[in-house]
Design a protein around this motif. Structure first.
Motif, PDB file in Angstrom:
ATOM      1  N   PRO A  16      58.211 -11.689 -60.663  1.00 53.76           N
ATOM      2  CA  PRO A  16      59.671 -11.839 -60.600  1.00 53.76           C
ATOM      3  C   PRO A  16      60.213 -13.028 -61.375  1.00 53.76           C
ATOM      4  N   ASP A  17      59.405 -14.107 -61.492  1.00 52.21           N
ATOM      5  CA  ASP A  17      59.895 -15.293 -62.191  1.00 52.21           C
ATOM      6  C   ASP A  17      59.574 -15.296 -63.688  1.00 52.21           C
ATOM      7  N   THR A  18      59.058 -14.160 -64.197  1.00 52.21           N
ATOM      8  CA  THR A  18      58.854 -14.020 -65.642  1.00 52.21           C
ATOM      9  C   THR A  18      60.215 -13.993 -66.332  1.00 52.21           C
ATOM     10  N   VAL A  45      57.501  -5.090 -56.091  1.00 53.95           N
ATOM     11  CA  VAL A  45      58.833  -5.466 -55.623  1.00 53.95           C
ATOM     12  C   VAL A  45      59.928  -4.981 -56.564  1.00 53.95           C
ATOM     13  N   GLY A  46      59.542  -4.424 -57.698  1.00 54.14           N
ATOM     14  CA  GLY A  46      60.557  -3.942 -58.620  1.00 54.14           C
ATOM     15  C   GLY A  46      59.942  -3.334 -59.862  1.00 54.14           C
ATOM     16  N   ASP A  52      66.799  -1.876 -69.302  1.00 55.16           N
ATOM     17  CA  ASP A  52      67.269  -3.004 -68.489  1.00 55.16           C
ATOM     18  C   ASP A  52      67.341  -4.274 -69.333  1.00 55.16           C
ATOM     19  N   LEU A  53      66.338  -4.476 -70.185  1.00 56.26           N
ATOM     20  CA  LEU A  53      66.309  -5.657 -71.036  1.00 56.26           C
ATOM     21  C   LEU A  53      67.442  -5.635 -72.062  1.00 56.26           C
ATOM     22  N   VAL A  78      63.269 -12.063 -64.562  1.00 58.22           N
ATOM     23  CA  VAL A  78      63.161 -10.617 -64.369  1.00 58.22           C
ATOM     24  C   VAL A  78      63.767 -10.182 -63.039  1.00 58.22           C
ATOM     25  N   GLU A  79      63.603 -10.997 -61.986  1.00 60.14           N
ATOM     26  CA  GLU A  79      64.077 -10.607 -60.656  1.00 60.14           C
ATOM     27  C   GLU A  79      65.589 -10.401 -60.617  1.00 60.14           C
ATOM     28  N   LYS A  80      66.305 -10.987 -61.586  1.00 65.36           N
ATOM     29  CA  LYS A  80      67.757 -10.864 -61.603  1.00 65.36           C
ATOM     30  C   LYS A  80      68.232  -9.519 -62.148  1.00 65.36           C
ATOM     31  N   ILE A  81      67.389  -8.858 -62.933  1.00 67.75           N
ATOM     32  CA  ILE A  81      67.829  -7.602 -63.553  1.00 67.75           C
ATOM     33  C   ILE A  81      66.930  -6.414 -63.216  1.00 67.75           C
ATOM     34  N   MET A  82      65.822  -6.632 -62.499  1.00 67.84           N
ATOM     35  CA  MET A  82      64.884  -5.537 -62.201  1.00 67.84           C
ATOM     36  C   MET A  82      65.481  -4.556 -61.209  1.00 67.84           C
ATOM     37  N   ILE A  83      64.977  -3.341 -61.235  1.00 71.06           N
ATOM     38  CA  ILE A  83      65.326  -2.328 -60.245  1.00 71.06           C
ATOM     39  C   ILE A  83      64.488  -2.609 -59.002  1.00 71.06           C
ATOM     40  N   LYS A  84      65.138  -2.827 -57.867  1.00 74.04           N
ATOM     41  CA  LYS A  84      64.417  -3.254 -56.669  1.00 74.04           C
ATOM     42  C   LYS A  84      63.989  -2.095 -55.769  1.00 74.04           C
ATOM     43  N   ASN A  85      64.818  -1.099 -55.649  1.00 71.65           N
ATOM     44  CA  ASN A  85      64.467   0.055 -54.806  1.00 71.65           C
ATOM     45  C   ASN A  85      63.672   1.057 -55.645  1.00 71.65           C
ATOM     46  N   VAL A  86      62.391   0.759 -55.808  1.00 65.94           N
ATOM     47  CA  VAL A  86      61.552   1.535 -56.727  1.00 65.94           C
ATOM     48  C   VAL A  86      61.048   2.809 -56.062  1.00 65.94           C
TER      49      VAL A  86
END
Length: 214
Positions: A16-18, A45-46, A52-53, A78-86
């Motif tokens: 997530p912190d990438t 987690v996502g 998305d990028l 990445v955690e700010k823009i990732m899809i969370k409900n995978v």
């Protein structure tokens, strides 16, 4: 066919912190367009995609220069823009169920889990490859699409007749016909001529919808 047989194993992933910049560079390096996101416990987690990028990038109306843009993207995680409900699938699920989920939900991939652990990813490309294999597209022979009566023994008659001619059925794919009394069947047959196959199909009361050498 089971998903574990066709999925891409040991998928490349990020945390997530990438940074978005690093995620984009990794996609380019690995020639992929999807990245699962795992936390410190290696739990999914996502997921982040190439789209998305691209959405995370600046708009054409931005007044920031290239250095300012690069700095901002390097700080965006990445955690700010990732899809969370995978949407996921288990590795022992059948391939057609994965295809149904992807079609119904209009998504291009599914992370594959073994329990809670990420073991692979199945993408549209994997399904296309499965489709090619199912139809025997890489094998030379005669491809015949036929319509048969939906009753026991009809396909067996054709298989027996092909065997008597020393032919080899490379693949068989069936689907619903024009009504409930019929079934459409696509066959790839090798070691036998097109004319012999036509004779077999006609003698077995099969309606030939298409036949060609491939």
């Amino acid at each position: 066919m089971i998903i574990s047989d066709v999925m891409s194993k040991n998928p490349v992933y990020v945390n997530p912190d990438t940074s978005v910049t690093d995620a984009k560079a990794l996609m380019i390096k690995e020639k992929i367009s999807k990245l699962p996101v795992l936390d410190k416990s290696n739990r999914l987690v996502g997921i982040i995609t190439k789209n998305d990028l691209q959405k995370a990038g600046p708009s054409d109306a931005s007044t920031l220069d290239i250095w300012e843009l690069g700095y901002l993207l390097s700080k965006l995680k990445v955690e700010k823009i990732m899809i969370k409900n995978v949407v996921t699938v288990q590795c022992n699920e059948v391939v057609e169920e994965a295809a149904r989920i992807m079609a119904d939900k209009k998504i291009g991939c599914l992370p594959v889990l073994n329990g809670d652990i990420l073991t692979g990813i199945i993408t549209e490309t994997d399904l296309f490859q499965t489709f090619v294999n199912m139809f025997g597209a890489r094998h030379p022979g005669v491809r015949a699409m036929i319509e048969l009566a939906e009753k026991p023994g009809e396909l067996a008659k054709i298989a027996n007749a092909v065997a008597e001619k020393n032919g080899n059925i490379v693949s068989i794919v069936t689907c619903e016909g024009s009504d409930v009394s019929k079934r459409d069947i696509t066959m790839k047959i090798s070691n036998i001529s097109k004319s012999d196959i036509e004779d077999i199909l006609n003698s077995c009361n099969a309606k030939i919808l298409d036949i060609r050498e491939t």
